[in-house]
Design a protein around this motif. Structure first.
Motif, short mmCIF file in Angstrom:
data_model
loop_
_atom_site.label_atom_id
_atom_site.label_comp_id
_atom_site.label_asym_id
_atom_site.label_seq_id
_atom_site.Cartn_x
_atom_site.Cartn_y
_atom_site.Cartn_z
N ALA A 400 10.94 60.48 67.20
CA ALA A 400 11.45 60.01 66.19
C ALA A 400 10.00 59.06 65.47
O ALA A 400 9.66 58.69 64.66
CB ALA A 400 11.68 58.49 66.25
N LEU A 401 9.12 59.11 66.77
CA LEU A 401 7.98 58.50 66.89
C LEU A 401 7.08 59.27 65.84
O LEU A 401 6.02 58.75 64.75
CB LEU A 401 6.89 58.67 67.92
N GLY A 402 6.91 60.67 65.63
CA GLY A 402 6.72 61.74 64.81
C GLY A 402 6.76 61.00 62.90
O GLY A 402 5.54 61.53 62.21
N ALA A 403 7.92 60.48 62.71
CA ALA A 403 8.77 60.30 61.76
C ALA A 403 8.49 59.05 61.03
O ALA A 403 7.83 59.05 59.89
CB ALA A 403 9.51 60.72 61.57
N VAL A 404 7.52 58.16 62.07
CA VAL A 404 7.19 56.94 62.08
C VAL A 404 5.68 57.45 61.62
O VAL A 404 4.58 56.50 60.76
CB VAL A 404 7.43 56.32 62.85
N ALA A 405 4.55 57.91 62.26
CA ALA A 405 3.29 57.78 62.33
C ALA A 405 3.04 58.86 61.08
O ALA A 405 1.86 58.92 60.33
CB ALA A 405 2.51 58.88 62.71
N ALA A 406 3.84 59.78 61.09
CA ALA A 406 3.77 60.67 59.65
C ALA A 406 5.11 60.34 58.57
O ALA A 406 5.62 61.77 58.55
CB ALA A 406 3.23 62.07 59.99
N PRO A 407 5.17 59.76 57.87
CA PRO A 407 6.33 59.65 56.92
C PRO A 407 6.19 60.70 55.57
O PRO A 407 7.74 60.98 55.82
CB PRO A 407 6.68 58.00 56.57
N ALA A 408 5.61 60.80 55.56
CA ALA A 408 5.21 61.67 54.07
C ALA A 408 5.14 63.48 54.92
O ALA A 408 5.28 64.28 53.55
CB ALA A 408 4.05 61.52 53.40
N GLU A 409 4.78 63.78 55.73
CA GLU A 409 5.00 65.18 56.65
C GLU A 409 6.65 65.12 57.16
O GLU A 409 7.38 64.99 57.84
CB GLU A 409 3.51 65.21 57.57
N GLY A 410 7.18 66.00 56.19
CA GLY A 410 8.28 66.16 56.83
C GLY A 410 9.36 66.94 57.95
O GLY A 410 10.16 66.83 58.91
N GLY A 411 7.76 67.63 58.29
CA GLY A 411 7.77 68.90 59.62
C GLY A 411 7.45 68.60 60.39
O GLY A 411 7.50 68.60 62.07
N ALA A 412 6.88 66.85 60.22
CA ALA A 412 6.28 65.94 61.52
C ALA A 412 7.49 65.86 62.93
O ALA A 412 7.45 65.92 63.96
CB ALA A 412 5.70 65.32 61.48
N PRO A 413 8.62 65.20 62.51
CA PRO A 413 9.07 65.24 64.22
C PRO A 413 10.03 66.73 64.06
O PRO A 413 9.94 66.67 65.77
CB PRO A 413 10.53 64.66 63.08
N LEU A 414 10.03 67.49 63.70
CA LEU A 414 10.18 68.79 64.09
C LEU A 414 9.48 69.09 65.46
O LEU A 414 9.32 69.57 66.73
CB LEU A 414 10.53 70.09 63.17
N LEU A 415 8.00 69.42 64.61
CA LEU A 415 7.26 70.06 65.39
C LEU A 415 7.06 69.11 67.08
O LEU A 415 6.68 69.44 68.36
CB LEU A 415 5.79 69.20 64.66
N THR A 416 6.73 67.43 66.89
CA THR A 416 6.84 66.52 67.83
C THR A 416 7.91 67.10 68.61
O THR A 416 8.36 67.01 69.83
CB THR A 416 6.73 65.03 67.47
N TRP A 417 9.27 67.33 68.08
CA TRP A 417 10.00 67.28 69.22
C TRP A 417 9.97 69.23 69.95
O TRP A 417 10.32 69.17 71.00
CB TRP A 417 11.65 67.70 68.21
N ALA A 418 9.42 69.70 69.38
CA ALA A 418 9.44 71.12 70.34
C ALA A 418 8.70 70.99 70.92
O ALA A 418 8.20 71.81 72.39
CB ALA A 418 8.84 72.28 68.66
N VAL A 419 7.19 70.22 70.80
CA VAL A 419 5.82 70.29 71.33
C VAL A 419 6.46 69.34 72.94
O VAL A 419 6.53 69.71 73.81
CB VAL A 419 4.99 69.22 70.88
N ALA A 420 7.41 68.58 72.36
CA ALA A 420 8.35 67.40 73.99
C ALA A 420 8.99 68.49 74.61
O ALA A 420 8.39 68.75 76.12
CB ALA A 420 8.63 66.53 73.76
N THR A 421 9.91 69.10 74.19
CA THR A 421 10.92 70.58 74.97
C THR A 421 9.81 70.87 75.73
O THR A 421 10.37 71.62 76.46
CB THR A 421 11.44 70.79 73.92
N LEU A 422 9.22 71.76 75.15
CA LEU A 422 7.91 72.78 75.72
C LEU A 422 6.85 71.91 77.28
O LEU A 422 7.24 73.09 78.08
CB LEU A 422 7.44 73.63 74.66
N ALA A 423 6.04 71.06 77.09
CA ALA A 423 5.78 70.49 77.71
C ALA A 423 6.98 69.90 79.10
O ALA A 423 6.38 70.12 80.41
CB ALA A 423 5.18 69.20 77.42
N MET A 424 8.36 69.65 78.54
CA MET A 424 8.87 69.04 80.44
C MET A 424 9.55 70.37 80.47
O MET A 424 9.24 70.54 81.82
CB MET A 424 10.02 68.60 79.21
#
Length: 494
Positions: A400-424
């Motif tokens: 959700a933060l990725g979507a707010v920070a880069a609203p024009a980048e449709g892939g930003a939410p998926l990327l941030t979700w994947a990075v956070a999942t892998l980090a945990m």
């Protein structure tokens, strides 16, 4: 020569251990998929509200001007340069007062805009966060056929677990309000698991059954295609959808939408068009499909009309004439997501959906606790599960933060979700279960507050925008406060 002991097929003990480890891995992977499906499903109930939140500055449409749809159609055609395969419009309603217009073309790809009440295209649609939720829930962000099949299997597994859980606990209804507090943590968790399962049982059965049917629909259709139509699944889909006209690619002037709209208004005077699909508007085989709510307020109360480019009606399917099977098919989606009776039902679905996610996670934690009590602990699997279970709320908040920070980048939410999942998950071998849970809980709470503050939108004309921000802050603060009340890692002896 003595035979190896411990299994009935003569396998070496090391091989048996490897097979059991693989069996546990497969079971946990499926449990993780089920948990993610339940969690995102609870949030996807509010996908219309999240879409409004993502498009805070877009115009809200209460009533369309008489020529709004032809105007939106002509502007979309112009922006696509005339080379468009289809144009789709989703019309505004009470839950989602946005007029959405999408063009699809082999050469230019897919583009989508929001239009105002007069049909002028005013802004590109932003739905990175909303789309992520829906795709994770519907097909786990995998290719549609495979992902949908896995989600359908998860629905079957959930339905089986609910039934077997009831049969395995004869006193489950009698003890519906009995909780053993103050004793064993495992017994408390088991009681809470069983109580939530009983309290929400009608909802759980409806959601799991409809989810299984929706997810496995591709398998059912493929089977019907092989049995009845020599493998031609298009003929099966034609039984449920407005059929397409015979291919005729000769170029023609763009078709006129007005006669079709006028004819539909005459046929359903009390109806409301909620979806419009224009196929090949600049070809001889151009056609228009209109889906019209018939005014009956039934869950499956939508008529479908198909017109050729000359405004001749070639297909009509009225909801009032559907048989029982057709009515059931039409209710699956609304019943599964709670989109049939207003905001209170949505809130109930959301809360019960979170309870279902808790059941999915709690079942694994109970298995881990029983292993520990029997002297066969699995600390590695426990850390991995905690990292995933708490990592998903954190990862979705990061998306959700990725979507707010880069609203024009449709892939930003998926990327941030994947990075956070892998980090945990990467932290699972390094941290204790308690530390992972604290990071997940605190990180989720902090990110939710940050998302609301970064989004702003408190002065938006649409009241839903500040409402979503307010809920994000309340939930985030509640998580942070609950974190402060937990025993620290040092005091807990971890």
């Amino acid at each position: 020569m003595s035979r190896p002991r411990g299994n009935g097929v003569g396998l070496a003990p090391g091989v048996v251990r490897a097979i059991l480890k693989g069996h546990s891995s497969l079971g946990l992977a499926f449990a993780a998929a089920l948990y993610l499906i339940c969690l995102t499903g609870a949030l996807a109930v509010f996908v219309a509200e999240f879409t409004r939140w993502e498009n805070a500055s877009a115009p809200r449409v209460a009533t369309l001007a008489p020529d709004a749809l032809p105007q939106a159609y002509s502007e979309a055609l112009a922006r696509a340069g005339g080379q468009v395969d289809r144009i789709l419009m989703v019309l505004p309603d009470d839950d989602n007062p946005l007029l959405r217009v999408r063009t699809e073309a082999h050469t230019a790809g897919q583009r989508e805009w929001l239009a105002d009440a007069r049909g002028h295209l005013v802004a590109p649609l932003r739905e990175g966060w909303s789309e992520l939720l829906v795709r994770l829930h519907v097909n786990l962000h995998l290719p549609h056929a495979w992902g949908g099949f896995l989600v359908g299997l998860a629905g079957v597994a959930l339905l089986s677990s609910l039934i077997s859980g009831i049969l395995a606990h004869p006193r489950i209804f009698r003890d519906a309000f009995h909780l053993r507090l103050g004793g064993s943590r495992r017994l408390q968790e088991a009681d809470m698991h069983n109580r939530i399962g009983v309290w929400g049982l009608p909802f759980h059965l409806i959601v799991s059954l409809t989810g299984a049917l929706l997810g496995l629909s591709t398998v059912v259709i493929a089977t019907l295609g092989m049995v009845a139509f020599q493998g031609n699944t298009a003929k099966v889909y034609a039984l449920f959808r407005t059929p397409r006209l015979a291919v005729d690619a000769r170029p023609m002037p763009a078709l006129d939408l007005r006669p079709m709209l006028a004819d539909a208004a005459r046929r359903v005077p009390a109806g409301r068009i909620d979806y419009l699909r224009i196929e090949h508007p600049s070809r001889r085989d151009g056609s228009v499909e209109l889906q019209v709510e018939d005014g009956s307020h039934h869950i499956a109360g939508t008529d479908a009309y198909g017109y050729d480019r000359d405004a001749r009606l070639y297909h009509a399917k009225r909801a009032a004439e559907n048989n029982i099977g057709g009515q059931i098919l039409g209710t699956l989606g609304p019943l599964h997501f709670g989109w049939f009776a207003g905001p209170l039902v949505k809130v109930a679905y959301g809360l019960l959906g979170l309870g279902l996610a808790y059941l999915a996670s709690g079942g694994v934690l109970l298995w881990i606790a029983r292993r520990r009590d029997r002297g066969r602990p699995v600390p590695g699997w426990e850390r991995i599960w905690i990292a995933f279970a708490w990592g998903q709320p954190l990862a979705l908040s990061a998306a959700a933060l990725g979507a707010v920070a880069a609203p024009a980048e449709g892939g930003a939410p998926l990327l941030t979700w994947a990075v956070a999942t892998l980090a945990m998950l990467a932290g699972a071998p390094l941290l204790s279960s308690r530390q992972l849970a604290r990071i997940g809980r605190g990180g989720t709470g902090g990110l939710l507050v940050l998302v609301a503050l970064a989004h702003g939108g408190w002065g938006a004309a649409d009241w839903m925008v500040p409402t979503v921000n307010f809920v994000l802050i309340v939930v985030g603060m509640a998580l942070l406060v609950s974190l402060a009340r937990l025993p620290s890692v040092r005091r807990a002896g971890v």
